[in-house]
Scaffold this active site. Structure first.
Site, PDB file in Angstrom:
ATOM      1  N   SER A 148       0.857  -1.180   0.000  1.00  0.00           N
ATOM      2  CA  SER A 148       0.000   0.000   0.000  1.00  0.00           C
ATOM      3  C   SER A 148       0.893   1.230   0.000  1.00  0.00           C
ATOM      4  O   SER A 148       2.050   1.170   0.430  1.00  0.00           O
ATOM      5  CB  SER A 148      -0.883   0.001   1.256  1.00  0.00           C
ATOM      6  OG  SER A 148      -1.478   1.271   1.462  1.00  0.00           O
ATOM      7  N   TYR A 161      -1.430  -0.608  10.320  1.00  0.00           N
ATOM      8  CA  TYR A 161      -1.607  -1.134   8.969  1.00  0.00           C
ATOM      9  C   TYR A 161      -0.458  -0.655   8.088  1.00  0.00           C
ATOM     10  O   TYR A 161       0.147  -1.434   7.338  1.00  0.00           O
ATOM     11  CB  TYR A 161      -2.948  -0.667   8.399  1.00  0.00           C
ATOM     12  CG  TYR A 161      -3.179  -1.015   6.946  1.00  0.00           C
ATOM     13  CD1 TYR A 161      -3.639  -2.273   6.569  1.00  0.00           C
ATOM     14  CD2 TYR A 161      -2.945  -0.067   5.947  1.00  0.00           C
ATOM     15  CE1 TYR A 161      -3.859  -2.590   5.242  1.00  0.00           C
ATOM     16  CE2 TYR A 161      -3.158  -0.375   4.610  1.00  0.00           C
ATOM     17  CZ  TYR A 161      -3.615  -1.631   4.258  1.00  0.00           C
ATOM     18  OH  TYR A 161      -3.825  -1.934   2.939  1.00  0.00           O
ATOM     19  N   LYS A 165       2.548  -2.809   6.151  1.00  0.00           N
ATOM     20  CA  LYS A 165       2.779  -2.709   4.713  1.00  0.00           C
ATOM     21  C   LYS A 165       4.196  -2.234   4.401  1.00  0.00           C
ATOM     22  O   LYS A 165       4.771  -2.602   3.364  1.00  0.00           O
ATOM     23  CB  LYS A 165       1.733  -1.786   4.082  1.00  0.00           C
ATOM     24  CG  LYS A 165       0.319  -2.361   4.089  1.00  0.00           C
ATOM     25  CD  LYS A 165       0.249  -3.679   3.339  1.00  0.00           C
ATOM     26  CE  LYS A 165      -1.172  -4.170   3.145  1.00  0.00           C
ATOM     27  NZ  LYS A 165      -1.235  -5.411   2.340  1.00  0.00           N
TER      28      LYS A 165
END
Length: 255
Positions: A148, A161, A165
């Site tokens: 991401s 998160y 990533k």
């Protein structure tokens, strides 16, 4: 030069996680259209059967195998079932991900941290290792990790998160360097805001969209098929000299 062979996956077998919808399903559809036999994986067999049937009506070879990648003990069976079905494995796409919390890091629980890291980082790590002995037998082996833009620059409200990533990007480079001698290429795609169910809380939020549009060079939300097309490049012979690379598909958000 026959350009069609550069983008062909004829005779190849691909395993794609998180593939019953969104980016994963789009990658599966494009790979199948390029000639690959595709195994799609997600948690619910019913959803997989439904989506596999849609692709089979187009003449594609697709099999659904249910597996919650967060349950690491289930991963060996996923790989073995793939080999039992098709006898080989040439392409692995680590797409499955989770983001169960939105908010500041200091309000993120240890349980949420563990879940995010388990699905977004440890599962790709373990699954890649399990696929290694099969990938090394391929004439054009490719591992594609879906990270991401949060892995490049932390996204607001998605702190851990983003950490997971970022680690996935680093792991991609490590595997690319270590697995090059085995002729296994490993690359990573960092999507921006893509219109999927997973990202709906973002693109369906007027305030967030207003801020995002100000930063975008291409003033729109991306489509899952645009990520699938990039994945096709990384899976096929056209990218034979590409490994350890980080590709953004974000409309220019990270410029």
């Amino acid at each position: 030069m026959d350009l069609s062979t550069l983008f062909s996956l004829e005779g190849k077998v691909a395993l794609i996680t998180g593939a019953s919808k969104g980016i994963g399903f789009s990658i599966a559809e494009i790979f199948a259209a390029a000639g690959a036999k595709v195994v799609i994986c997600s948690r619910k067999q019913g959803a997989l059967e439904e989506m596999a049937s849609k692709l089979k009506t187009k003449g594609y070879e697709v099999t659904g195998i249910a597996c919650n990648v967060g349950n690491l003990e289930d991963l060996p069976s996923l790989v073995q079932q793939t080999i039992d079905k098709y006898g080989q494995l040439d392409i692995l796409v680590n797409n499955a991900a989770t983001s169960p919390v939105f908010g500041p890091v200091h309000e993120t629980s240890s349980e949420a941290f563990d879940k995010i890291m388990n699905v977004n980082l440890k599962a790709p790590f373990e699954l890649s290792k399990l696929c290694w002995p099969h990938l090394r037998k391929s004439s054009n082996a490719s591992v594609i990790n879906i990270s991401s833009i949060g892995g490049i620059s932390p996204e607001h409200g998605l702190g851990i998160y983003s950490v997971s990533k970022a680690a996935l990007i680093s792991m991609t480079k490590v595997l690319a360097k270590e697995w090059g001698e085995a002729k296994i290429r490993v690359n990573v795609i960092c999507p921006g805001l893509i219109e999927t169910k997973f990202s709906e809380p973002l693109w369906n939020n007027e305030k967030i969209m207003s801020m995002v549009m100000k930063k975008l060079a291409i003033k729109r939300v991306g489509s899952a098929h645009e990520i699938g097309a990039m994945a096709l490049f990384l899976a096929c012979p056209a990218s034979a000299y590409t490994t350890g690379a980080v590709f953004t598909a974000d409309g220019g958000l990270t410029i």
